[in-house]
Design an enzyme around this catalytic site. Sequence first.
Site, PDB file in Angstrom:
ATOM      1  N   SER A  16       0.826  -1.216   0.000  1.00  0.00           N
ATOM      2  CA  SER A  16       0.000   0.000   0.000  1.00  0.00           C
ATOM      3  C   SER A  16       0.858   1.262   0.000  1.00  0.00           C
ATOM      4  O   SER A  16       0.342   2.351  -0.211  1.00  0.00           O
ATOM      5  CB  SER A  16      -0.927   0.018   1.197  1.00  0.00           C
ATOM      6  OG  SER A  16      -0.310  -0.523   2.320  1.00  0.00           O
ATOM      7  N   GLU A  29      -6.259  -0.267  -7.404  1.00  0.00           N
ATOM      8  CA  GLU A  29      -5.257   0.633  -7.984  1.00  0.00           C
ATOM      9  C   GLU A  29      -4.201  -0.229  -8.661  1.00  0.00           C
ATOM     10  O   GLU A  29      -3.569  -1.069  -8.020  1.00  0.00           O
ATOM     11  CB  GLU A  29      -4.616   1.493  -6.899  1.00  0.00           C
ATOM     12  CG  GLU A  29      -5.420   2.712  -6.481  1.00  0.00           C
ATOM     13  CD  GLU A  29      -4.632   3.613  -5.524  1.00  0.00           C
ATOM     14  OE1 GLU A  29      -4.796   4.832  -5.590  1.00  0.00           O
ATOM     15  OE2 GLU A  29      -3.846   3.067  -4.714  1.00  0.00           O
ATOM     16  N   ASN A  71      -4.236   6.494  -1.096  1.00  0.00           N
ATOM     17  CA  ASN A  71      -3.667   6.666   0.257  1.00  0.00           C
ATOM     18  C   ASN A  71      -2.858   7.949   0.371  1.00  0.00           C
ATOM     19  O   ASN A  71      -2.820   8.589   1.421  1.00  0.00           O
ATOM     20  CB  ASN A  71      -2.812   5.459   0.624  1.00  0.00           C
ATOM     21  CG  ASN A  71      -3.687   4.270   0.994  1.00  0.00           C
ATOM     22  OD1 ASN A  71      -4.899   4.415   1.115  1.00  0.00           O
ATOM     23  ND2 ASN A  71      -3.081   3.113   1.153  1.00  0.00           N
ATOM     24  N   HIS A 104      -3.041  -2.883  -5.985  1.00  0.00           N
ATOM     25  CA  HIS A 104      -3.395  -2.391  -4.650  1.00  0.00           C
ATOM     26  C   HIS A 104      -4.894  -2.552  -4.426  1.00  0.00           C
ATOM     27  O   HIS A 104      -5.700  -1.738  -4.882  1.00  0.00           O
ATOM     28  CB  HIS A 104      -2.972  -0.916  -4.512  1.00  0.00           C
ATOM     29  CG  HIS A 104      -3.209  -0.371  -3.136  1.00  0.00           C
ATOM     30  ND1 HIS A 104      -3.516   0.949  -2.919  1.00  0.00           N
ATOM     31  CD2 HIS A 104      -3.220  -0.969  -1.919  1.00  0.00           C
ATOM     32  CE1 HIS A 104      -3.688   1.139  -1.623  1.00  0.00           C
ATOM     33  NE2 HIS A 104      -3.526  -0.003  -1.000  1.00  0.00           N
TER      34      HIS A 104
HETATM   35  P1  NAD Z   1      -1.423  -9.141   7.557  1.00  0.00           P
HETATM   36  O1  NAD Z   1      -0.466  -8.904   8.609  1.00  0.00           O
HETATM   37  O2  NAD Z   1      -2.848  -9.268   7.887  1.00  0.00           O
HETATM   38  O3  NAD Z   1      -0.997 -10.447   6.675  1.00  0.00           O
HETATM   39  C1  NAD Z   1       0.301 -10.644   6.203  1.00  0.00           C
HETATM   40  C2  NAD Z   1       0.495 -12.162   6.106  1.00  0.00           C
HETATM   41  O4  NAD Z   1       1.699 -12.417   5.396  1.00  0.00           O
HETATM   42  C3  NAD Z   1       0.589 -12.841   7.460  1.00  0.00           C
HETATM   43  O5  NAD Z   1      -0.409 -13.802   7.574  1.00  0.00           O
HETATM   44  C4  NAD Z   1       1.978 -13.490   7.428  1.00  0.00           C
HETATM   45  O6  NAD Z   1       2.010 -14.728   8.060  1.00  0.00           O
HETATM   46  C5  NAD Z   1       2.209 -13.634   5.936  1.00  0.00           C
HETATM   47  N1  NAD Z   1       3.617 -13.727   5.570  1.00  0.00           N
HETATM   48  C6  NAD Z   1       4.650 -13.011   6.043  1.00  0.00           C
HETATM   49  N2  NAD Z   1       5.803 -13.411   5.456  1.00  0.00           N
HETATM   50  C7  NAD Z   1       5.475 -14.381   4.568  1.00  0.00           C
HETATM   51  C8  NAD Z   1       6.201 -15.167   3.625  1.00  0.00           C
HETATM   52  N3  NAD Z   1       7.506 -15.011   3.469  1.00  0.00           N
HETATM   53  N4  NAD Z   1       5.520 -16.066   2.854  1.00  0.00           N
HETATM   54  C9  NAD Z   1       4.186 -16.206   3.000  1.00  0.00           C
HETATM   55  N5  NAD Z   1       3.428 -15.486   3.882  1.00  0.00           N
HETATM   56  C10 NAD Z   1       4.075 -14.593   4.642  1.00  0.00           C
HETATM   57  O7  NAD Z   1      -1.217  -7.925   6.543  1.00  0.00           O
HETATM   58  P2  NAD Z   1      -2.271  -7.319   5.509  1.00  0.00           P
HETATM   59  O8  NAD Z   1      -3.032  -6.252   6.183  1.00  0.00           O
HETATM   60  O9  NAD Z   1      -2.983  -8.427   4.821  1.00  0.00           O
HETATM   61  O10 NAD Z   1      -1.256  -6.586   4.506  1.00  0.00           O
HETATM   62  C11 NAD Z   1      -0.592  -7.313   3.515  1.00  0.00           C
HETATM   63  C12 NAD Z   1      -0.079  -6.347   2.465  1.00  0.00           C
HETATM   64  O11 NAD Z   1      -1.227  -5.666   1.901  1.00  0.00           O
HETATM   65  C13 NAD Z   1       0.810  -5.240   2.992  1.00  0.00           C
HETATM   66  O12 NAD Z   1       1.751  -4.915   2.018  1.00  0.00           O
HETATM   67  C14 NAD Z   1      -0.142  -4.067   3.226  1.00  0.00           C
HETATM   68  O13 NAD Z   1       0.472  -2.831   3.156  1.00  0.00           O
HETATM   69  C15 NAD Z   1      -1.068  -4.260   2.064  1.00  0.00           C
HETATM   70  N6  NAD Z   1      -2.416  -3.679   2.209  1.00  0.00           N
HETATM   71  C16 NAD Z   1      -3.073  -3.740   3.391  1.00  0.00           C
HETATM   72  C17 NAD Z   1      -4.328  -3.203   3.505  1.00  0.00           C
HETATM   73  C18 NAD Z   1      -5.131  -3.271   4.781  1.00  0.00           C
HETATM   74  O14 NAD Z   1      -6.111  -2.512   4.920  1.00  0.00           O
HETATM   75  N7  NAD Z   1      -4.789  -4.121   5.681  1.00  0.00           N
HETATM   76  C19 NAD Z   1      -4.961  -2.597   2.383  1.00  0.00           C
HETATM   77  C20 NAD Z   1      -4.228  -2.578   1.187  1.00  0.00           C
HETATM   78  C21 NAD Z   1      -2.964  -3.111   1.101  1.00  0.00           C
END
Ligand code: NAD
Length: 708
Positions: free
Chosen positions: A415, A448, A486, A436
């Site tokens: 993000s 996005e 964002n 995104h």
């Molecule tokens: P999260 O913490 O909920 O999930 C991340 C997951 O990745 C975890 O379950 C973890 O175990 C797993 N993980 C970590 N290292 C790993 C690996 N090497 N191989 C496989 N799995 C692995 O995070 P999230 O909120 O889902 O965010 C994930 C991505 O999406 C980030 O880059 C974040 O910026 C982006 N994002 C988040 C949101 C939001 O609102 N949460 C919105 C848009 C984008």
Amino acid sequence: MSDLVQFTKDNGVAVITINNPPVNALSPGVPDGISEAIDQIAKDAGITAAVLIGGGRTFVAGADIKEFGKMTSSGKPRGAGLLPLLLKIEDSAKPVIVAIHGTAFGGGLELAMSGHYRVAVPGAQVGQPEVKLGIIPGAAGTQRLPRLAGVAKAVEMCTTGNPVKADDALKSGIVDRIIEGDLLAGAVAFAREVAAKPVRKTRERNEKLGTAAENAPIFAAARETVAKKQHGLLAPLAAINAIEAATKLPFEEGCQVEQKLFVECLFSDQSKALIHVFFSEREVNKIPDIPKDTPVIPINSAAVVGAGTMGGGIAMVLANAGIPVLLKEADQAALDRGLATIRTNYENSVKRGRFSPQDVEERLKRIKPTLSDDDFSNVDLVIEAVFEGMALKKEVFKELDRVCKRGAILASNTSTLSIDEIAASTSRPEFVIGTHFFSPANVMRLLEIVRGKATSKEVIATLMQLSKKLGKVGVLVGNCRGFVGNRMFGPYRREAQFLVEEGASIEAVDHALTDFGMAMGPLAVGDLAGLDVGWRIRKEYQHLEVPGVRQPFTEDNLCELGRYGQKTGGGWYKYDDQRRASADPAVAELIRKWVAEAGIPQRQISAAEITDRCIYALVNEGARILEEGFALRASDIDIIYLNGYGFPAYRGGPMWYADTVGLKNVHERVSEFHRQHGENWKPAPLLKRLAEEGKTFADLAKKEGAAA
Ligand code: NAD
Ligand code: T1G
């Protein structure tokens, strides 16, 4: 006869074919062509009946929306419009059968209802979607539809604007027969059947109009529903008033009431904004340097890395679109957690009637959980959604570059991180792109699509096309921090925090924005997404903060106390186990202590100032994004905010709203805030220039359109 309308004969049955691709809109020349055909039928004794049909992929999708702009900018409403033509068709002594395939929407359904019979193919849809454009049917649709389908159905169709499938249209009396197989042949055969029968004029069919006593509860319930679900919208209420007139007045007088309401709606800012949204949603697909015929890469299989908040939702989106998807996690516990969340989300969809249990089983079968990337060698697309950290992302992309086949697309759901930097960690930067999604990914429509410096046109065209298949609104954006959505949301939420730190209550800030039409207040949104997400990002980018420029502190302080929002039972608000929010006096007390320590003078702050500071913070940052080239058009920014941030569609989006207010006024207000609140409010050069030139953000697209 004009090119737009063809007239042929089939053994005594006239066939009038409308040919105005792509959607047979009733553009200038089409109504005249139909009118001439009706005259010909009347004169030709050899003709006993007529079929009116659309050429190409659909019947008539409505009046030509492009013509509305000309009307509203001239300030002169059009004459009687379609009404005389529809009366002419209805008054034809020989039956006119309207044959419907694709869509009969708006003026298209009104045209069909002026015919004496309607037949349709099973896949056809009919509807009065005008409220989605901020208007109401303007060619007697509110008068003829209740006569065919009854008052309740007409109210539902005209207030929601949602289409009705052919079988439902048959049951409701809108359509008289479903034609299996060749529509034209079936319609001509039907015409022969009814040729000798007396014609039935829809406007004289009053039997379904009901009595005042029967209709009163229908209208009362409809007004209540509109007040709840379409709060602040003019058109749905106008549609109810017009249909009510149909039940109380003779047809002609009912039409006059409809006309008056139609023109009021058409000249409203809401309609201008919603028509802007209609065309902007179609414009996002047009990338100036990527022609429509750019080859795309087939996506028949995919993988998602990370099954957390986002990864799980993204896997569901792919499975819902019929694409088998590998779902990889770092460990079994995390994988089990991710799968459990997916199953719960699907169970909720079944409860809401969106999916059947069979649908869910089919979709779950498409999601293959794994802890290894053994099977990654064959997938066409990988979407990474692991923790937001550059080092980890690079590690994951290095691994994907090693195991995935050449030609596979590697996408990141980051993000905030740089797509170029992630791409540079692979040997195939041209196949790396940002995708995104917005939380919850299986619900939010916005996607996005982030173009990296090296991303190839084929990869971009592929993702733009795939976004449609995934049921998303894909918008191409540039690779800057926070991309478009964002990046603008930062200043918006910054101002919300400042306003609280200067004396406004938490509730006052959120109410001002929900009164403005935002789906949720800026502070409540923070609690929903998790205050810790922004907190971690701010800590990661602290080194980029400009010394001496004021930064808000409240959310950071709340996070220091473990108040991350809904997920911790408390943030700006406190939450019960149903995640219902209520004011938390402890937070108000904490804030009073923090602002006193910071020595920030407290003052009464009006809702108008709250709204202006939050919304104009969006606009000012949006102008920077445009001038830096990270968004193609101002309307793309509007579509991002409507589909990802709950900005009210009837205001057209932040950039359109600014144009509506007048950029001179917006620039003056931003300059005032600049004087009062410092560098955060330095007016964007583009905003300043357009304001001085008396131009709008919309003018930019016109100029570029002309330049393209
Ligand atoms: P999260 O913490 O909920 O999930 C991340 C997951 O990745 C975890 O379950 C973890 O175990 C797993 N993980 C970590 N290292 C790993 C690996 N090497 N191989 C496989 N799995 C692995 O995070 P999230 O909120 O889902 O965010 C994930 C991505 O999406 C980030 O880059 C974040 O910026 C982006 N994002 C988040 C949101 C939001 O609102 N949460 C919105 C848009 C984008
Ligand atoms: N007028 C002008 N252009 C139209 C149009 C219309 N009614 N409908 C579509 N287009 C253009 C669209 O901009 C795009 O152009 C191309 O056609 C293909 O559309 C008197 C007053 C029919 C379901 O609200 O819902 O009648 O981008 O990409 O996905 O009471 O178009 O290629 O240059 O959307 O297959 C009421 C609007 C009008 C229906 C097809 N009618 N259209 O969807 O294709 S008001 C509507 C749609 C009215 C009367 C009142 C959809 C569609 P371009 P598309 P699609």
